[in-house]
Design a protein around this motif. Structure first.
Motif, PDB file in Angstrom:
ATOM      1  N   VAL A   1     -30.841  -8.116  10.242  1.00 13.45           N
ATOM      2  CA  VAL A   1     -31.693  -7.212  11.051  1.00 13.45           C
ATOM      3  C   VAL A   1     -33.088  -7.519  10.917  1.00 13.45           C
ATOM      4  O   VAL A   1     -33.915  -7.808  12.131  1.00 13.45           O
ATOM      5  CB  VAL A   1     -31.647  -5.786  10.836  1.00 13.45           C
ATOM      6  N   LEU A   2     -33.499  -7.807   9.754  1.00 11.66           N
ATOM      7  CA  LEU A   2     -34.965  -8.086   9.581  1.00 11.66           C
ATOM      8  C   LEU A   2     -35.524  -9.356  10.255  1.00 11.66           C
ATOM      9  O   LEU A   2     -36.544  -9.488  10.811  1.00 11.66           O
ATOM     10  CB  LEU A   2     -35.259  -8.430   8.041  1.00 11.66           C
ATOM     11  N   VAL A   3     -34.318 -10.498  10.074  1.00 11.72           N
ATOM     12  CA  VAL A   3     -34.798 -11.762  10.605  1.00 11.72           C
ATOM     13  C   VAL A   3     -34.766 -11.679  12.508  1.00 11.72           C
ATOM     14  O   VAL A   3     -35.473 -12.167  12.749  1.00 11.72           O
ATOM     15  CB  VAL A   3     -33.996 -12.892  10.026  1.00 11.72           C
ATOM     16  N   PHE A   4     -33.602 -11.531  12.801  1.00 17.20           N
ATOM     17  CA  PHE A   4     -33.038 -11.730  14.089  1.00 17.20           C
ATOM     18  C   PHE A   4     -33.507 -10.557  15.026  1.00 17.20           C
ATOM     19  O   PHE A   4     -33.722 -10.795  16.321  1.00 17.20           O
ATOM     20  CB  PHE A   4     -31.594 -11.689  14.124  1.00 17.20           C
ATOM     21  N   SER A   5     -33.678  -9.212  14.544  1.00 17.00           N
ATOM     22  CA  SER A   5     -34.222  -8.218  15.422  1.00 17.00           C
ATOM     23  C   SER A   5     -35.683  -8.005  15.369  1.00 17.00           C
ATOM     24  O   SER A   5     -36.417  -7.894  16.353  1.00 17.00           O
ATOM     25  CB  SER A   5     -33.317  -6.909  14.813  1.00 17.00           C
ATOM     26  N   VAL A   6     -36.234  -7.746  13.917  1.00 20.77           N
ATOM     27  CA  VAL A   6     -37.647  -7.288  13.741  1.00 20.77           C
ATOM     28  C   VAL A   6     -38.450  -8.588  13.874  1.00 20.77           C
ATOM     29  O   VAL A   6     -39.408  -8.544  14.595  1.00 20.77           O
ATOM     30  CB  VAL A   6     -37.652  -6.992  12.466  1.00 20.77           C
ATOM     31  N   LEU A   7     -38.133  -9.793  13.154  1.00 23.81           N
ATOM     32  CA  LEU A   7     -39.098 -10.864  13.177  1.00 23.81           C
ATOM     33  C   LEU A   7     -38.959 -11.831  14.619  1.00 23.81           C
ATOM     34  O   LEU A   7     -40.046 -12.001  15.085  1.00 23.81           O
ATOM     35  CB  LEU A   7     -38.965 -11.727  12.168  1.00 23.81           C
ATOM     36  N   LEU A   8     -37.879 -12.089  14.755  1.00 21.09           N
ATOM     37  CA  LEU A   8     -37.463 -12.781  16.220  1.00 21.09           C
ATOM     38  C   LEU A   8     -37.308 -11.979  17.153  1.00 21.09           C
ATOM     39  O   LEU A   8     -37.554 -12.541  18.378  1.00 21.09           O
ATOM     40  CB  LEU A   8     -36.414 -13.798  15.875  1.00 21.09           C
ATOM     41  N   GLY A   9     -36.927 -10.774  17.212  1.00 25.57           N
ATOM     42  CA  GLY A   9     -36.808  -9.873  18.375  1.00 25.57           C
ATOM     43  C   GLY A   9     -35.681 -10.712  19.468  1.00 25.57           C
ATOM     44  O   GLY A   9     -35.663 -10.302  20.533  1.00 25.57           O
ATOM     45  N   ALA A  10     -34.676 -11.398  18.625  1.00 27.30           N
ATOM     46  CA  ALA A  10     -33.486 -12.028  19.560  1.00 27.30           C
ATOM     47  C   ALA A  10     -32.524 -11.213  19.806  1.00 27.30           C
ATOM     48  O   ALA A  10     -31.431 -11.315  20.785  1.00 27.30           O
ATOM     49  CB  ALA A  10     -33.390 -13.302  18.666  1.00 27.30           C
ATOM     50  N   LEU A  11     -32.063 -10.293  19.010  1.00 26.22           N
ATOM     51  CA  LEU A  11     -30.767  -9.566  18.972  1.00 26.22           C
ATOM     52  C   LEU A  11     -31.001  -7.902  18.850  1.00 26.22           C
ATOM     53  O   LEU A  11     -31.970  -7.721  17.974  1.00 26.22           O
ATOM     54  CB  LEU A  11     -29.708 -10.107  18.115  1.00 26.22           C
ATOM     55  N   PRO A  12     -30.162  -7.447  19.388  1.00 20.41           N
ATOM     56  CA  PRO A  12     -30.392  -5.841  19.107  1.00 20.41           C
ATOM     57  C   PRO A  12     -29.705  -5.486  17.731  1.00 20.41           C
ATOM     58  O   PRO A  12     -28.941  -6.035  17.257  1.00 20.41           O
ATOM     59  CB  PRO A  12     -29.470  -5.121  20.203  1.00 20.41           C
ATOM     60  N   SER A  13     -30.301  -4.536  17.027  1.00 21.39           N
ATOM     61  CA  SER A  13     -29.830  -4.121  15.680  1.00 21.39           C
ATOM     62  C   SER A  13     -28.994  -2.951  15.649  1.00 21.39           C
ATOM     63  O   SER A  13     -28.465  -2.484  14.637  1.00 21.39           O
ATOM     64  CB  SER A  13     -30.929  -4.084  15.084  1.00 21.39           C
ATOM     65  N   LEU A  14     -29.210  -1.933  16.759  1.00 16.46           N
ATOM     66  CA  LEU A  14     -28.596  -0.628  16.693  1.00 16.46           C
ATOM     67  C   LEU A  14     -27.536  -0.531  17.971  1.00 16.46           C
ATOM     68  O   LEU A  14     -27.986  -0.887  19.178  1.00 16.46           O
ATOM     69  CB  LEU A  14     -29.546   0.444  16.624  1.00 16.46           C
ATOM     70  N   GLY A  15     -26.590   0.248  17.907  1.00 15.89           N
ATOM     71  CA  GLY A  15     -25.529   0.726  18.981  1.00 15.89           C
ATOM     72  C   GLY A  15     -24.646  -0.704  19.455  1.00 15.89           C
ATOM     73  O   GLY A  15     -24.736  -1.636  18.859  1.00 15.89           O
ATOM     74  N   ARG A  16     -24.066  -0.217  20.529  1.00 17.19           N
ATOM     75  CA  ARG A  16     -23.050  -0.880  21.033  1.00 17.19           C
ATOM     76  C   ARG A  16     -23.223  -1.238  22.603  1.00 17.19           C
ATOM     77  O   ARG A  16     -22.530  -0.407  23.234  1.00 17.19           O
ATOM     78  CB  ARG A  16     -21.642  -0.575  20.867  1.00 17.19           C
ATOM     79  N   THR A  17     -24.468  -1.834  22.867  1.00 14.70           N
ATOM     80  CA  THR A  17     -24.684  -1.758  24.277  1.00 14.70           C
ATOM     81  C   THR A  17     -24.315  -3.163  25.111  1.00 14.70           C
ATOM     82  O   THR A  17     -24.228  -2.752  26.339  1.00 14.70           O
ATOM     83  CB  THR A  17     -26.386  -1.565  24.263  1.00 14.70           C
TER      84      THR A  17
ATOM     85  N   VAL B   1     -23.350  -9.529  17.926  1.00 20.82           N
ATOM     86  CA  VAL B   1     -23.532 -10.667  16.909  1.00 20.82           C
ATOM     87  C   VAL B   1     -23.737 -10.475  15.501  1.00 20.82           C
ATOM     88  O   VAL B   1     -23.073 -10.807  14.444  1.00 20.82           O
ATOM     89  CB  VAL B   1     -24.615 -11.359  17.600  1.00 20.82           C
ATOM     90  N   LEU B   2     -24.702  -9.437  15.106  1.00 19.59           N
ATOM     91  CA  LEU B   2     -25.249  -9.138  13.945  1.00 19.59           C
ATOM     92  C   LEU B   2     -24.095  -8.498  12.892  1.00 19.59           C
ATOM     93  O   LEU B   2     -23.686  -8.863  11.820  1.00 19.59           O
ATOM     94  CB  LEU B   2     -26.445  -8.398  13.823  1.00 19.59           C
ATOM     95  N   PRO B   3     -23.503  -7.443  13.422  1.00 11.33           N
ATOM     96  CA  PRO B   3     -22.336  -6.814  12.556  1.00 11.33           C
ATOM     97  C   PRO B   3     -21.509  -7.735  12.376  1.00 11.33           C
ATOM     98  O   PRO B   3     -20.457  -7.853  11.295  1.00 11.33           O
ATOM     99  CB  PRO B   3     -21.970  -5.774  13.470  1.00 11.33           C
ATOM    100  N   VAL B   4     -20.650  -8.411  13.527  1.00  8.46           N
ATOM    101  CA  VAL B   4     -19.617  -9.621  13.267  1.00  8.46           C
ATOM    102  C   VAL B   4     -20.099 -10.582  12.459  1.00  8.46           C
ATOM    103  O   VAL B   4     -19.171 -10.919  11.350  1.00  8.46           O
ATOM    104  CB  VAL B   4     -19.245 -10.026  14.760  1.00  8.46           C
ATOM    105  N   ALA B   5     -21.391 -11.238  12.248  1.00  7.54           N
ATOM    106  CA  ALA B   5     -21.804 -12.177  11.587  1.00  7.54           C
ATOM    107  C   ALA B   5     -21.666 -11.621  10.048  1.00  7.54           C
ATOM    108  O   ALA B   5     -21.622 -12.419   8.923  1.00  7.54           O
ATOM    109  CB  ALA B   5     -23.242 -12.570  12.079  1.00  7.54           C
ATOM    110  N   THR B   6     -22.164 -10.203   9.841  1.00  4.01           N
ATOM    111  CA  THR B   6     -22.086  -9.837   8.455  1.00  4.01           C
ATOM    112  C   THR B   6     -20.550  -9.629   7.797  1.00  4.01           C
ATOM    113  O   THR B   6     -20.413 -10.186   6.619  1.00  4.01           O
ATOM    114  CB  THR B   6     -22.498  -8.322   8.517  1.00  4.01           C
ATOM    115  N   LEU B   7     -19.764  -9.317   8.625  1.00  4.80           N
ATOM    116  CA  LEU B   7     -18.301  -9.259   8.232  1.00  4.80           C
ATOM    117  C   LEU B   7     -17.781 -10.645   8.199  1.00  4.80           C
ATOM    118  O   LEU B   7     -17.125 -11.047   7.406  1.00  4.80           O
ATOM    119  CB  LEU B   7     -17.601  -8.349   9.026  1.00  4.80           C
TER     120      LEU B   7
END
Length: 324
Positions: free
Chosen positions: A170-186, A192-198
């Motif tokens: 979240v810090l890298v791709f949402s906050v710093l780069l603003g490339a991916l959403p960090s919350l919700g299922r929109t 991308v981020l939750p699947v990448a984590t798992l």
């Protein structure tokens, strides 16, 4: 003369109707036992945490109001009666209404199930696919350096808890780069981020199992015979070694997929993913027992069903276990 490479694998005869019925009966017994154990444990632990009245009423509610609400919810009845009511609800599929939301507990659980299945499915598929590609690449190249790099990277990922890894993403791709959403299922981007984590966590486990299995197969006589007869190593790897090595990995993958359906809680909370894990977390904190019981029953059933399907698939792939 029949080539050694084309001889059938040693095994037993195809299972009879009796064997199939016995297998189904065992699985049904396992399902019933698992669900009953889950419901019993949930009931005992839930009642041990106390009654929900104080959490459901405003802070200025009197003790009389709290006791009246607990009584209306049935908590003044003997524990055995409450437990029997729970078992009746299990059989009929009626887990009651949510204490807080005033809606069917089972309906609320089923509303959240698609989001959890979507997350678990893609994490499973991507994690296993990455492991297969990495293991095949290591085997094809025979590079010890590549195996060491992948192994160290995997060990590093496993040393980081899922919640912390998720926050880093979240810090890298949402906050710093603003490339991916960090919350919700929109949108699909929200996956991308939750699947990448798992998936990265699953990848490490599958890779170790598959690499070890392929390395074991590489030392078998049929591999040396095939290569001595002029077959390319890549051909033997894809057509013979991989089908044999994938069998034990599929067995573990089935256990893992079943666990994923109930084990995405941390990731769902971090990413505010509207799935079953987040619903159960909120229900536990609010002592909303109908939702907790309905959710746990679904997870237990899903675990048994998924593992049964994987067992059937493994039996189809490996004839040596056909009548086991």
């Amino acid at each position: 003369m029949t080539s050694v490479l084309h001889q059938p694998l040693p095994g037993r005869a195809s299972p009879s109707v009796g064997d199939v019925l016995l297998f189904i009966a065992r699985r049904l017994a396992l399902a019933v036992t698992t669900v009953l154990a889950v419901v019993t444990i949930a009931f005992v632990l839930g009642r041990a945490t106390g009654e929900p009245g104080a959490l459901l009423l405003p802070d200025n509610a009197t003790q009389a109001d709290i006791q009246a609400l607990n009584s209306s919810l049935g908590f003044d009845r003997p524990l055995l009666v409450q437990y029997l009511d729970t078992l009746v609800g299990l059989v009929t599929g009626d887990f009651g209404d949510s204490y807080r939301l005033r809606e069917s507990a089972l309906g609320l659980v089923l509303e959240r199930v698609p989001a959890t299945i979507e997350l678990a499915f893609w994490a499973f598929v991507i994690g296993l696919a990455l492991a297969v590609v990495a293991a095949l690449t290591i085997q094809l190249t025979g590079s010890r350096v590549l195996r060491a790099i992948v192994g160290w990277a995997g060990a590093l990922r496993q040393s980081v808890p899922d919640f912390f890894f998720a926050l880093l993403l979240v810090l890298v791709f949402s906050v710093l780069l603003g490339a991916l959403p960090s919350l919700g299922r929109t949108s699909y981007a929200s996956l991308v981020l939750p699947v990448a984590t798992l998936a990265t966590g699953q990848f490490v486990m599958y890779l170790r199992l598959l690499d070890a299995a392929l390395s074991e197969q590489a030392g078998q006589d049929y591999v040396r015979t095939a290569i001595a007869q002029g077959q390319r190593r890549s051909t033997v790897l894809f057509t013979r070694m991989l089908p044999n090595a994938i069998v034990p990995v599929l067995g573990m993958a089935g256990l893992n997929l079943g666990g994923l359906l109930g084990g995405t809680v941390v990731v769902e909370v971090v990413f505010a993913w509207p799935g079953l894990g987040k619903l159960l977390t909120d229900a536990v904190s609010q002592r909303d027992f109908p939702i907790v019981q309905a959710g746990l029953v679904f997870v237990a059933l899903a675990f048994v069903i998924v593992n049964t399907a994987v067992d059937v698939l493994v039996r189809r792939i490996d004839t040596r276990t056909a009548a086991a």
